[in-house]
Write a protein that holds these residues in place. Structure first.
Motif, short mmCIF file in Angstrom:
data_model
loop_
_atom_site.label_atom_id
_atom_site.label_comp_id
_atom_site.label_asym_id
_atom_site.label_seq_id
_atom_site.Cartn_x
_atom_site.Cartn_y
_atom_site.Cartn_z
N SER A 293 1.30 -5.07 8.90
CA SER A 293 0.48 -6.11 8.25
C SER A 293 0.75 -6.18 6.75
CB SER A 293 -1.00 -5.80 8.50
OG SER A 293 -1.26 -4.44 8.15
N ARG B 28 -4.22 -2.17 10.46
CA ARG B 28 -5.68 -2.31 10.64
C ARG B 28 -6.14 -3.75 10.49
NH1 ARG B 28 -7.25 1.79 6.05
NH2 ARG B 28 -5.65 0.44 5.16
N THR C 221 5.19 -6.13 -3.37
CA THR C 221 4.23 -6.21 -2.25
C THR C 221 2.84 -5.96 -2.84
OG1 THR C 221 4.19 -3.84 -1.76
CG2 THR C 221 5.89 -5.11 -0.65
N ARG D 91 -2.97 -2.25 -4.53
CA ARG D 91 -3.77 -1.35 -3.70
C ARG D 91 -3.78 0.07 -4.28
NH1 ARG D 91 -2.23 -2.21 2.58
NH2 ARG D 91 -4.16 -3.22 3.13
N1 LIG Z 1 6.07 -1.48 -2.52
C1 LIG Z 1 6.78 -0.52 -3.08
O1 LIG Z 1 7.08 -0.58 -4.29
C2 LIG Z 1 7.32 0.62 -2.24
C3 LIG Z 1 8.36 1.38 -2.78
C4 LIG Z 1 8.84 2.45 -2.04
C5 LIG Z 1 8.30 2.74 -0.81
N2 LIG Z 1 7.29 1.99 -0.31
C6 LIG Z 1 6.74 2.37 0.99
O2 LIG Z 1 6.90 1.30 1.90
C7 LIG Z 1 5.88 1.34 2.90
C8 LIG Z 1 5.25 -0.04 3.03
O3 LIG Z 1 4.68 -0.37 1.78
P1 LIG Z 1 4.40 -1.87 1.31
O4 LIG Z 1 5.03 -2.03 -0.01
O5 LIG Z 1 4.72 -2.84 2.39
O6 LIG Z 1 2.84 -1.76 1.05
P2 LIG Z 1 1.60 -2.65 1.56
O7 LIG Z 1 1.92 -4.09 1.44
O8 LIG Z 1 0.43 -2.10 0.84
O9 LIG Z 1 1.52 -2.28 3.12
C9 LIG Z 1 1.12 -1.02 3.54
C10 LIG Z 1 0.96 -1.01 5.04
O10 LIG Z 1 0.47 0.29 5.45
C11 LIG Z 1 -0.63 0.11 6.30
N3 LIG Z 1 -1.63 1.17 6.17
C12 LIG Z 1 -2.12 1.72 5.04
N4 LIG Z 1 -3.09 2.60 5.35
C13 LIG Z 1 -3.20 2.62 6.70
C14 LIG Z 1 -4.01 3.31 7.62
N5 LIG Z 1 -4.97 4.18 7.24
N6 LIG Z 1 -3.85 3.07 8.94
C15 LIG Z 1 -2.93 2.19 9.36
N7 LIG Z 1 -2.12 1.49 8.55
C16 LIG Z 1 -2.27 1.70 7.23
C17 LIG Z 1 -1.27 -1.21 5.88
O11 LIG Z 1 -1.92 -1.76 7.01
P3 LIG Z 1 -3.45 -2.30 7.00
O12 LIG Z 1 -3.77 -2.73 5.63
O13 LIG Z 1 -3.47 -3.36 8.04
O14 LIG Z 1 -4.20 -1.13 7.44
C18 LIG Z 1 -0.06 -2.05 5.51
O15 LIG Z 1 0.43 -2.71 6.64
C19 LIG Z 1 4.91 2.44 2.45
O16 LIG Z 1 5.18 3.60 3.17
C20 LIG Z 1 5.24 2.63 0.98
O17 LIG Z 1 4.94 3.93 0.55
C21 LIG Z 1 6.79 0.93 -1.00
#
Ligand SMILES: NC(=O)c1ccc[n+]([C@@H]2O[C@H](COP(=O)([O-])OP(=O)(O)OC[C@H]3O[C@@H](n4cnc5c(N)ncnc54)[C@H](OP(=O)(O)O)[C@@H]3O)[C@@H](O)[C@H]2O)c1
Length: 264
Positions: free
Chosen positions: A15, A38, A191, A196
């Protein structure tokens, strides 16, 4: 019901930014999807968007992945629905910026529970099935944060160091099997993650030659990494070069540098 001719990918955190992009690229390549998170509305609208252009089968599972119980509950749902997973993508994750002592213990442990405990539990449960079939692929989304200590985001950086180390070890353990592991280490991505995590994006260098990557670019690099069976995927040439420099720099200095970017 799963289509026998298609492989199925399970994407956690489907999501959010990177998860949505991963769902779209795997659908483009004809994978059935199991999407979990979620946020029901987001998962439903993503399913509708993909259904409008593709006939892949999409299952959604609403599940909090806050630790072992959440991952076990997700696994139980997969079994109830008789869903087999060919590719597991552990993408769900969160962080929190600020001085460690000022972030509540609950929040700090929540980061470890989602980023490490749920990821490890789901990997353990699904790997056993994959090994029985001697077929499968596990992709863990870590971060460039995995390569150094990160003051003012200490737990997040440490959680991603765990994901990197765990994934590389598992890839080596499994090298004689037909189950493969990739770990993806994105740099900053546009993102909702930043908002968050209450992060300050102002010091992240960006400009004409240094563009912050998009979730779509990360998803593409992830898919290609899987196709090439790469153990470690670092999307973006400049990110790759900075990791090489990082390896030759004392950890005390890289920590100072990371702290500068994380501090408001
Ligand atoms: N954005 C960056 O700069 C970046 C850089 C390096 C690595 N990453 C990694 O990439 C991955 C995705 O990040 P993103 O940038 O797409 O962030 P995002 O837009 O905040 O998405 C995070 C996702 O994780 C899910 N999530 C968080 N807590 C959860 C929980 N308790 N139970 C189930 N699902 C949960 C959220 O789902 P719900 O809200 O529906 O629960 C959401 O779908 C993460 O592992 C992050 O650490 C991100």
């Amino acid at each position: 019901m799963q289509n026998e001719n298609r492989k199925t990918v399970l994407i956690t955190g489907a999501s959010g930014g990177i998860g949505i992009a991963l769902a779209k690229i795997f659908a483009e390549h004809n994978y059935n999807l199991i999407l979990t998170g979620r946020n029901i509305e987001r998962l439903q609208s993503l399913s509708e968007e993909i259904h409008a252009i593709s006939d892949v089968v999409i299952d959604t599972v609403i599940q909090d992945l806050n630790g072992q119980e959440g991952a076990e509950a997700l696994f139980a749902t997969l079994n109830e629905r008789q869903l087999l997973v060919d590719v597991l993508i552990n993408n769900a994750g969160l962080g929190m910026a600020g001085p460690f002592a000022e972030i509540s213990l609950e929040k700090n442990l929540n980061i470890l529970n989602v980023n490490c405990v749920a990821l490890t539990t789901l990997t353990h449960l699904l790997l056993k099935q994959m090994l029985k079939r001697n077929s499968g692929y596990i992709i863990n989304i870590a971060s460039m944060a995995a390569y150094q200590a990160g003051p003012f985001m200490a737990v997040y950086y440490a959680s991603k160091a765990y994901v990197l180390s765990f994934s590389e070890a598992l890839a080596e353990e499994l090298k004689k099997t037909n189950v493969n592991v990739s770990v993806v280490c994105p740099g900053p991505v546009i993102t909702e993650f930043f908002a968050r995590a209450n992060m300050f994006a102002g010091r992240i260098p960006s400009g004409k030659y240094l563009k912050i990557m998009t979730a779509e670019q990360i998803a593409k690099a992830t898919f290609l990494g899987m196709k090439k069976n790469k153990r470690t995927v670092i999307p973006g040439a400049l990110n790759y070069i900075s990791i090489i420099f990082n390896k030759f720099t004392p950890r005390r200095i890289t920590a100072k540098f990371a702290g500068f970017f994380n501090l408001k």
